[in-house]
Design a protein around this motif. Structure first.
Motif: not given
Lengths: 113, 111
Positions: B45-59
């Motif tokens: 199941t999908f948990l979290i993702s990040i695009s290469s334009i960011k360096d951090k993503n929180e959930d």
């Protein structure tokens, strides 16, 4: 709220036998995929269907065929099973082609003796 | 040659502590990264993702960090809970191409 449904959950085949793994999704997704999972290898793409009526080979297509029967259903066929095809098979779907979020079925454990 | 590698097959952490799962990639064209979580006898199941334009993503308790220069991403779980015990797969893609998955890391959170 079924999501992606795969059948069967378990199957044992003898070398050379054939079988079809069934997959159906009820989320009106355009794209569907078949993966296999082997220890330490992660999930490897066998075939995918970006939209109804199209299918394309993935990373490990040899020994498999697929049919996108309609928008809901995508089946995987092993024509002549080999022990190397012993694996766990997952069907998945996504709203659009290579949509990042894939929704997976619960898998089919296949053993080929 | 695997383009996405998870070098730790397993990780054991005490409940309440931080879990850090690591993933390395070789293809500099990858521009989107994801983590999936898998319990036994279930699909990922999908948990979290990040695009290469960011360096951090929180959930919530989950944070993904991306270090493009090192071609490295990590998933932090704080605080870890026994229900987090599962296999975690990282995955990467570039536009119009298939997802490439790592080999997975089994996380065990001990009560």
């Amino acid at each position: 709220n079924a999501g992606v449904t795969q059948t069967p959950k378990f199957q044992v085949l003898k070398t050379g036998q054939s079988m079809t793994l069934q997959c159906a999704q009820d989320m009106n997704h355009n794209s569907m995929y078949w993966y296999r999972q082997d220890p330490g290898m992660g999930l490897r793409l066998i075939y995918y269907s970006a939209s109804e009526g199209t299918t394309d080979k993935g990373e490990v297509p040899n020994g498999y065929n697929v049919s996108r029967l309609n928008k809901r259903e995508f089946s995987l066929r092993l024509e002549s099973a080999a022990p190397s095809q012993t694996s766990v098979y997952f069907c998945a779907s996504s709203e659009r082609g290579w949509g990042e979020k894939l929704f997976f079925g619960s898998g089919t454990q296949l053993s080929v003796l | 040659d695997q383009q996405v590698k998870q070098n730790s097959p397993s990780l054991s952490v005490q409940e309440g502590r931080i879990s850090i799962l690591n993933c390395d990639y070789t293809n500099s064209m990858f521009d989107y990264f994801l983590w999936y979580k898998k319990y036994p006898a279930e699909g990922p199941t999908f948990l979290i993702s990040i695009s290469s334009i960011k360096d951090k993503n929180e959930d919530g308790r989950f944070t993904v960090f991306l270090n493009k220069s090192a071609k490295h991403l990590s998933l932090h779980i704080v605080p870890s809970q026994p229900g987090d015990s599962a296999v975690y797969f990282c995955a990467a893609k570039n536009a119009g191409n298939m997802l490439t998955f790592g080999g997975g890391t089994r996380l065990m959170v001990k009560p």
